[in-house]
Design an enzyme around this catalytic site. Structure first.
Site, PDB file in Angstrom:
ATOM      1  N   LYS A  29       3.902  11.225   7.415  1.00 54.89           N
ATOM      2  CA  LYS A  29       3.358  10.804   8.706  1.00 54.89           C
ATOM      3  C   LYS A  29       4.166  11.365   9.883  1.00 54.89           C
ATOM      4  O   LYS A  29       3.981  12.508  10.278  1.00 54.89           O
ATOM      5  CB  LYS A  29       3.240   9.272   8.766  1.00 54.89           C
ATOM      6  CG  LYS A  29       2.158   8.747   7.792  1.00 54.89           C
ATOM      7  CD  LYS A  29       1.765   7.336   8.118  1.00 54.89           C
ATOM      8  CE  LYS A  29       0.812   6.725   7.127  1.00 54.89           C
ATOM      9  NZ  LYS A  29      -0.580   6.963   7.408  1.00 54.89           N
ATOM     10  N   ASP A  49       9.725   3.267   0.539  1.00 53.81           N
ATOM     11  CA  ASP A  49       8.593   4.041   1.039  1.00 53.81           C
ATOM     12  C   ASP A  49       8.571   3.898   2.563  1.00 53.81           C
ATOM     13  O   ASP A  49       8.031   2.926   3.105  1.00 53.81           O
ATOM     14  CB  ASP A  49       7.287   3.516   0.413  1.00 53.81           C
ATOM     15  CG  ASP A  49       6.053   4.227   0.983  1.00 53.81           C
ATOM     16  OD1 ASP A  49       6.211   5.043   1.909  1.00 53.81           O
ATOM     17  OD2 ASP A  49       4.940   3.947   0.507  1.00 53.81           O
ATOM     18  N   TYR A 108       0.877  -1.182   0.000  1.00 52.99           N
ATOM     19  CA  TYR A 108       0.000   0.000   0.000  1.00 52.99           C
ATOM     20  C   TYR A 108       0.910   1.226   0.000  1.00 52.99           C
ATOM     21  O   TYR A 108       1.763   1.376   0.889  1.00 52.99           O
ATOM     22  CB  TYR A 108      -0.917   0.025   1.229  1.00 52.99           C
ATOM     23  CG  TYR A 108      -1.725   1.311   1.266  1.00 52.99           C
ATOM     24  CD1 TYR A 108      -2.850   1.462   0.447  1.00 52.99           C
ATOM     25  CD2 TYR A 108      -1.332   2.376   2.060  1.00 52.99           C
ATOM     26  CE1 TYR A 108      -3.563   2.653   0.441  1.00 52.99           C
ATOM     27  CE2 TYR A 108      -2.049   3.572   2.065  1.00 52.99           C
ATOM     28  CZ  TYR A 108      -3.159   3.706   1.254  1.00 52.99           C
ATOM     29  OH  TYR A 108      -3.858   4.881   1.244  1.00 52.99           O
TER      30      TYR A 108
END
Ligand SMILES: Cc1ncc(COP(=O)(O)O)c(C=O)c1O
Length: 425
Positions: free
Chosen positions: A264, A235, A140
């Site tokens: 984040k 990532d 994801y």
């Protein structure tokens, strides 16, 4: 008309408004707890979608944002620069794996990934352009079109399936990951010069079910990229900033990517910010007297000074406070919680890396849309714990300031939720 169907209300993400209960109103938050308008205190065991690091309303980050807001709140970043962005770029490069030299700012995790993919595709001279991205099964990487394309196909991407670009999909590394490495090597040998980049979530696949794999596989994938002239994109949107026990997951494997995506936790969870770090070689691909070779990507709020100030304060906290001791304490609290659950009826598997722990329940339907998830979610909330299961996988990823008692209470709720599933017809 119900309160939920009234107009002029927010449309919440990943929410089926026809079936979801009206969301509780959060009035304030401090440390690891959310304070609801109805007086409840909820332990934020998922760090508010994996963003919060040192606790809500952390005073140093709050003060840094406030001071920055009075000096420079926002300015166009094309043609201008500012001190928070300059300092942040140099400090991120100083702590990131070796070889990453430039910081490109954007808005969130998805845009950090979009930027990475676009950089990887466009950085080579036109004649040498490779056009294929490789990615892992169950990955994801976000919700924009490029990020969806490199993510696994599933219910999130189904309505757009025909519009997403194809990627070469590698099997998730099970066991020693040999199958993944072999599949990648075969792909690279069978179609030389075709793959531009491999994108991976290093060591933990987050939304795919908190699936974990070993550092040796990550090293192997990196090495194959190096040998075959393929760019390696890490990532670290979720894994960055200590979640896996080291500042970056790549650090555990001794791996230096060509491109790294951050978001984040980069601001300690206060403000949205995406950062794509790139090697000198990737940057050089756009460095030319030809203005047409510039990297044509940018967002209105690129390098927002408030977000940069929050990120600098976050790095200060890492430098000046015993953050890794707190991380180790969270890991220990997970270990005792997981030990309690190991081998108990209803528990199919359990795993942990750093501050991320995941428990897999036995379930007939384990998909993201199985009805297990919402039932568990409601149960945990009734026990004062915010946990959002991914199908039959319940994971805990609390802020680093969480106490052993708070974490133990969350595990009590997880333990007791087994009865809820056992009682299903
Ligand atoms: C590994 C990874 N990449 C990218 C994203 C997308 O980030 P955002 O939700 O900030 O767009 C996420 C979000 O969960 C993620 O876990």
């Amino acid at each position: 008309m119900t309160a939920e169907s009234r107009t002029g209300r927010p449309w919440h993400p990943y929410t089926q408004h026809a079936t979801a209960a009206p969301p509780p109103l959060v009035e304030s938050a401090r440390g690891s707890f959310l304070h609801l308008a109805d007086g409840r205190r909820i332990f934020d065991a998922i760090s508010s979608w994996w963003v919060n690091l040192h606790g809500h309303a952390e005073p140093r980050i709050a003060a840094a944002i406030s001071a920055q807001a009075r000096r420079l709140e926002q300015v166009i970043f094309a043609g201008f620069t500012h001190e928070p962005a300059e300092r942040l770029a140099s400090r991120l490069v100083a702590v990131a794996p070796k070889g990453l030299e430039r910081a490109f700012f954007s808005d969130d995790g998805s845009t950090a990934v979009e930027v990475a993919v676009k950089m990887a595709l466009a950085c080579r001279p036109a004649g040498e352009r490779r056009s294929v991205i490789a990615a892992l099964d169950c990955a994801y990487h976000g919700d924009t079109f490029g990020a969806m394309s490199v993510s696994a196909r599933g219910p999130f991407t189904a309505p757009y399936a025909r519009l997403l670009f194809d990627v070469e999909r590698l099997p998730f590394p099970e066991a020693d990951g040999g199958g993944t490495l072999e599949a990648f090597e075969r792909l690279l040998k069978d179609s030389p010069g075709r793959v531009a980049a491999l994108i991976v979530e290093p060591l933990v696949l987050g939304a795919g079910g908190m699936k974990m794999y070993g550092a040796a596989v990550l090293r192997g994938l990196r090495e194959l990229c190096r040998r075959h002239g393929v760019l390696f994109i890490a990532d670290e949107v979720m894994t960055g900033f200590g979640r896996t026990g080291t500042l970056f997951a790549c650090d555990q494997a001794g791996v230096s990517p060509d491109i790294m995506c951050l978001s984040k936790g980069v601001t300690g969870g206060f403000l949205p910010l995406g950062v794509t770090l790139a090697s000198a070689e990737v940057f050089a691909g756009f460095h030319s007297l030809d203005r047409g070779r510039a990297f044509f990507h940018g967002h209105s709020y690129t390098a927002n000074p408030l977000a940069c100030a929050a990120a600098l304060a976050n790095l200060d906290i890492f430098e000046q406070e015993p953050v890794f001791e707190r991380i180790a304490a969270v890991a220990r609290a997970h270990e005792s919680g997981l030990k309690r659950l190991a081998g108990r009826p209803g528990i199919a598997a359990a795993r942990r890396l750093g501050t991320i722990a995941a428990v897999e329940f036995d379930a007939r339907d384990s998909g993201y849309l199985s009805d297990v998830g919402p039932r568990l979610y409601d149960f945990y909330l009734s026990r004062g714990v915010l946990l959002r299961p991914l199908g039959n996988v319940v994971y805990l990823m609390p802020p680093y300031c969480s106490t052993a008692e708070d974490i133990a209470a969350a595990y009590d709720a997880v333990e007791d939720s087994r009865a809820l599933l056992a009682a299903r017809p």
